[in-house]
Structures are given as structure tokens and as C-alpha cells.
Design a protein around this motif. Sequence first.
Motif, mmCIF file in Angstrom:
data_model
loop_
_atom_site.group_PDB
_atom_site.id
_atom_site.type_symbol
_atom_site.label_atom_id
_atom_site.label_comp_id
_atom_site.label_asym_id
_atom_site.label_seq_id
_atom_site.Cartn_x
_atom_site.Cartn_y
_atom_site.Cartn_z
ATOM 1 N N CYS A 12 9.838 5.756 3.806
ATOM 2 C CA CYS A 12 10.234 4.724 2.848
ATOM 3 C C CYS A 12 11.739 4.672 2.613
ATOM 4 O O CYS A 12 12.323 3.584 2.542
ATOM 5 C CB CYS A 12 9.488 4.895 1.527
ATOM 6 S SG CYS A 12 9.857 6.406 0.626
ATOM 7 N N TRP A 13 12.421 5.818 2.543
ATOM 8 C CA TRP A 13 13.861 5.793 2.224
ATOM 9 C C TRP A 13 14.701 5.355 3.418
ATOM 10 O O TRP A 13 15.843 4.909 3.239
ATOM 11 C CB TRP A 13 14.302 7.163 1.716
ATOM 12 C CG TRP A 13 13.498 7.576 0.538
ATOM 13 C CD1 TRP A 13 12.615 8.627 0.453
ATOM 14 C CD2 TRP A 13 13.434 6.917 -0.743
ATOM 15 N NE1 TRP A 13 12.026 8.656 -0.790
ATOM 16 C CE2 TRP A 13 12.507 7.632 -1.538
ATOM 17 C CE3 TRP A 13 14.075 5.803 -1.290
ATOM 18 C CZ2 TRP A 13 12.204 7.261 -2.843
ATOM 19 C CZ3 TRP A 13 13.777 5.430 -2.587
ATOM 20 C CH2 TRP A 13 12.848 6.149 -3.353
ATOM 21 N N ASN A 18 20.426 0.771 -0.214
ATOM 22 C CA ASN A 18 21.384 1.545 -1.003
ATOM 23 C C ASN A 18 20.809 1.986 -2.353
ATOM 24 O O ASN A 18 21.286 1.602 -3.425
ATOM 25 C CB ASN A 18 22.662 0.744 -1.213
ATOM 26 C CG ASN A 18 23.824 1.644 -1.601
ATOM 27 O OD1 ASN A 18 23.767 2.854 -1.445
ATOM 28 N ND2 ASN A 18 24.875 1.040 -2.110
ATOM 29 N N VAL A 19 19.751 2.799 -2.301
ATOM 30 C CA VAL A 19 19.166 3.412 -3.499
ATOM 31 C C VAL A 19 18.861 4.873 -3.187
ATOM 32 O O VAL A 19 18.570 5.226 -2.048
ATOM 33 C CB VAL A 19 17.884 2.684 -3.964
ATOM 34 C CG1 VAL A 19 18.206 1.292 -4.461
ATOM 35 C CG2 VAL A 19 16.840 2.621 -2.850
ATOM 36 N N ARG A 20 18.934 5.724 -4.219
ATOM 37 C CA ARG A 20 18.662 7.145 -4.053
ATOM 38 C C ARG A 20 17.342 7.511 -4.706
ATOM 39 O O ARG A 20 17.059 7.080 -5.831
ATOM 40 C CB ARG A 20 19.783 7.978 -4.678
ATOM 41 C CG ARG A 20 20.984 8.145 -3.803
ATOM 42 C CD ARG A 20 22.087 8.938 -4.485
ATOM 43 N NE ARG A 20 21.651 10.242 -5.012
ATOM 44 C CZ ARG A 20 22.475 11.242 -5.264
ATOM 45 N NH1 ARG A 20 23.778 11.101 -5.024
ATOM 46 N NH2 ARG A 20 22.019 12.374 -5.763
ATOM 47 N N PRO A 21 16.538 8.337 -4.051
ATOM 48 C CA PRO A 21 15.240 8.711 -4.622
ATOM 49 C C PRO A 21 15.345 9.423 -5.957
ATOM 50 O O PRO A 21 14.424 9.323 -6.777
ATOM 51 C CB PRO A 21 14.648 9.654 -3.558
ATOM 52 C CG PRO A 21 15.431 9.424 -2.329
ATOM 53 C CD PRO A 21 16.760 8.893 -2.718
ATOM 54 N N ASP A 22 16.439 10.155 -6.178
ATOM 55 C CA ASP A 22 16.547 10.979 -7.385
ATOM 56 C C ASP A 22 17.169 10.238 -8.558
ATOM 57 O O ASP A 22 17.424 10.837 -9.603
ATOM 58 C CB ASP A 22 17.348 12.248 -7.102
ATOM 59 C CG ASP A 22 18.777 11.957 -6.649
ATOM 60 O OD1 ASP A 22 19.009 10.864 -6.096
ATOM 61 O OD2 ASP A 22 19.648 12.827 -6.832
ATOM 62 N N TRP A 30 15.574 -4.663 -1.055
ATOM 63 C CA TRP A 30 15.102 -5.455 0.069
ATOM 64 C C TRP A 30 13.599 -5.686 -0.032
ATOM 65 O O TRP A 30 12.842 -4.803 -0.440
ATOM 66 C CB TRP A 30 15.423 -4.753 1.386
ATOM 67 C CG TRP A 30 16.890 -4.740 1.704
ATOM 68 C CD1 TRP A 30 17.822 -5.651 1.321
ATOM 69 C CD2 TRP A 30 17.589 -3.749 2.463
ATOM 70 N NE1 TRP A 30 19.054 -5.309 1.807
ATOM 71 C CE2 TRP A 30 18.949 -4.146 2.506
ATOM 72 C CE3 TRP A 30 17.210 -2.582 3.113
ATOM 73 C CZ2 TRP A 30 19.921 -3.416 3.173
ATOM 74 C CZ3 TRP A 30 18.169 -1.843 3.789
ATOM 75 C CH2 TRP A 30 19.506 -2.255 3.813
ATOM 76 N N ARG A 31 13.157 -6.861 0.362
ATOM 77 C CA ARG A 31 11.738 -7.201 0.308
ATOM 78 C C ARG A 31 10.943 -6.321 1.267
ATOM 79 O O ARG A 31 11.397 -6.009 2.365
ATOM 80 C CB ARG A 31 11.518 -8.665 0.680
ATOM 81 C CG ARG A 31 12.162 -9.690 -0.230
ATOM 82 C CD ARG A 31 11.644 -11.095 0.068
ATOM 83 N NE ARG A 31 11.487 -11.332 1.506
ATOM 84 C CZ ARG A 31 10.535 -12.099 2.037
ATOM 85 N NH1 ARG A 31 9.646 -12.697 1.254
ATOM 86 N NH2 ARG A 31 10.467 -12.285 3.341
ATOM 87 N N LEU A 32 9.738 -5.948 0.836
ATOM 88 C CA LEU A 32 8.892 -5.135 1.696
ATOM 89 C C LEU A 32 8.605 -5.833 3.020
ATOM 90 O O LEU A 32 8.565 -5.200 4.073
ATOM 91 C CB LEU A 32 7.584 -4.802 0.981
ATOM 92 C CG LEU A 32 7.640 -3.664 -0.043
ATOM 93 C CD1 LEU A 32 6.306 -3.539 -0.775
ATOM 94 C CD2 LEU A 32 8.003 -2.345 0.630
ATOM 95 N N PRO A 268 23.375 -2.245 7.158
ATOM 96 C CA PRO A 268 22.440 -3.377 7.102
ATOM 97 C C PRO A 268 21.047 -2.928 7.527
ATOM 98 O O PRO A 268 20.900 -1.960 8.291
ATOM 99 C CB PRO A 268 23.039 -4.377 8.101
ATOM 100 C CG PRO A 268 24.474 -3.984 8.245
ATOM 101 C CD PRO A 268 24.512 -2.496 8.069
ATOM 102 N N LEU A 269 20.030 -3.624 7.063
ATOM 103 C CA LEU A 269 18.651 -3.200 7.282
ATOM 104 C C LEU A 269 18.313 -3.030 8.754
ATOM 105 O O LEU A 269 17.776 -1.991 9.167
ATOM 106 C CB LEU A 269 17.698 -4.209 6.627
ATOM 107 C CG LEU A 269 16.200 -3.971 6.833
ATOM 108 C CD1 LEU A 269 15.794 -2.575 6.376
ATOM 109 C CD2 LEU A 269 15.393 -5.037 6.076
#
Length: 294
Positions: A12-13, A18-22, A30-32, A268-269
Motif C-alpha cells: 500500500c505505501w 507523499n504520506v507517511r504511515p506513522d 491519489w485515487r485507489l 509521480p505515481l
Amino acid sequence: MGRNEQALIATCWTTAGNVRPDQVDNLSRWRLEDRIEAAARAGYGGFGFWLGDLIAWREQGGEYGALCRHLSDAGLGIVELEYLSDWFAQGERRERSDAARAELFRAADALDARHVKVMPPFSNQGWARAALAEQFAALCADAARHDLLMALEMTPFSDLPDLGSALDMVVQADAPNGGLLIDIWHVVRSDSAVAAIADVPARFIKAVELCDAELAMRGSITEDTMCHRRPCGEGAFDLPGFVAALARAGYDGPYGVEILSDAFRALPLDEAARRSFDGAARTVGAIAPDARNQ
């Protein structure tokens, strides 16, 4: 969906951006649908979902059935769900964990998930291994009703800080659908020997994760874990030795690719999906078919 067990999973990560799990705000921007399509274009055969993203999907009117069709159309036949914590706890923590468990199982049924990542007690909480084994066995029995594997991720900052302690717990639990998720990052950072993986009974290896990094830890264990991993082949980890040891152990399941780093999150994705896949595919493909017999 059919499950090609040899495939690579975009955890998933790796596609979250640009997000952190913690961090508290750890939902992907971003859209699934876009993430699924990017993973498929890169060559992945599986996809990992963060529970928070799934809950947000449903709250925005999405249905798991539609998500399942999207995965099928993209050719992603292996689904991983992440993660379940506090399955051993009591009181409010256990209530929250049980609610998460119910949602993970609901998603698993709809998405035909292969396994759920399970986290040990973080930060050395002092849980007795026998008590954890009892609770893990009960969790696995619950998951078996959903045809799910439960893959416990050994982490060095937990009550199961190395390969030996984590293996001992799942052996005590002795659940047919329960075992370890072996992440090369945590193996190296716990000072466990990569070669020792060859001695882990295959029945207790339920999932595997790949990444790369420098051998020396940078900053705190939290900073190092969240900020400095690299795509396979761009660091100094013994990835060929890791994959060869797994082959000798008899593991023939999928490999998740989990890249957590500030630099990678900024990509970028499509570039993130392609770069992570290419490095992992070279790593896994570099092992000779008869490696398990060496």
C-alpha cells in the motif's frame, strides 16, 4: 480472482504517494483506481490496501464489489490488507482492534484477499510470548473462516524484535494459516542473519517484503524505517542472498515491495510504480530456479 502466487505485490505505501504511515493524516491523496492501474501498468500482479484508505473509500460511497472488479480488470490477482494491531490487547485498545478486524475481514471477503499483515506489540510493551501465541492462534482461527492467511511482521522495535523470537511465537501458536511476514528491512535492522531464513520452516512463512537501503542505520529507528528505504538494487542489502535463502526454505509465494522514503514518496505515481517494480523484478529474477537445492 485467480492468485498467481509468484507475483510481486505493490504494497500500500509503495503507491500511496507523499504520506507517511506513522502520521495521523496518512490517507493517500491519489485515487485507489489510479493506483491500481499504475501498479498494473508497471507489471505488478498484486496490490496492497491500507485499512484507512478502504474506510475512506466506503465513506465516500465506494463499494468493495466495484473495487474488486477494478482489480480483476487490471489483472491484479493477489490482494494484501494492512494492518491489524492490538489483537492481543484489552479494554478500549482491543475494542478498536476488533472493529478493525471486522472491517478487514469484510474487505477480505469482498476482495478475495490472500493475507492480512499483523503487527506485534510495538515499543517493547512486555507481553509474554505464550500469551501472544494464544491470542494469535485465536486470531488465526477467526481468519480461517474467511480463507485468510495471517502474516505477522517481525519488527525490531517490538516485543518480537528478531527472527528467532517471532518464529518462536508463531510456532507456539501452531495455526495452519498463521505465520511470519519476513521483511528484509526488519531482518537487517534487527541484526538477524539473512542466511538464517533458510532454516525457517516454509509453513511458517506466509508473506515476504523487499526493499533496499544502506547497511548503516540513519538517525533513529523510526526515521530510518520511514525515510530512508530505497528500491531494490539501489542500496547495499544482500537481496540475492535473501531471496536465495527463502528459496532454500521452500517459500514459493508472492513478494511484496515496500518502499518507505522521503525521496520515493515525492515521485509521480507511474514512476514510483515502475521503478519499484523493475528493481524487485530484477532481484527475484536473478535467482536461479534450482537455488532451493543449493
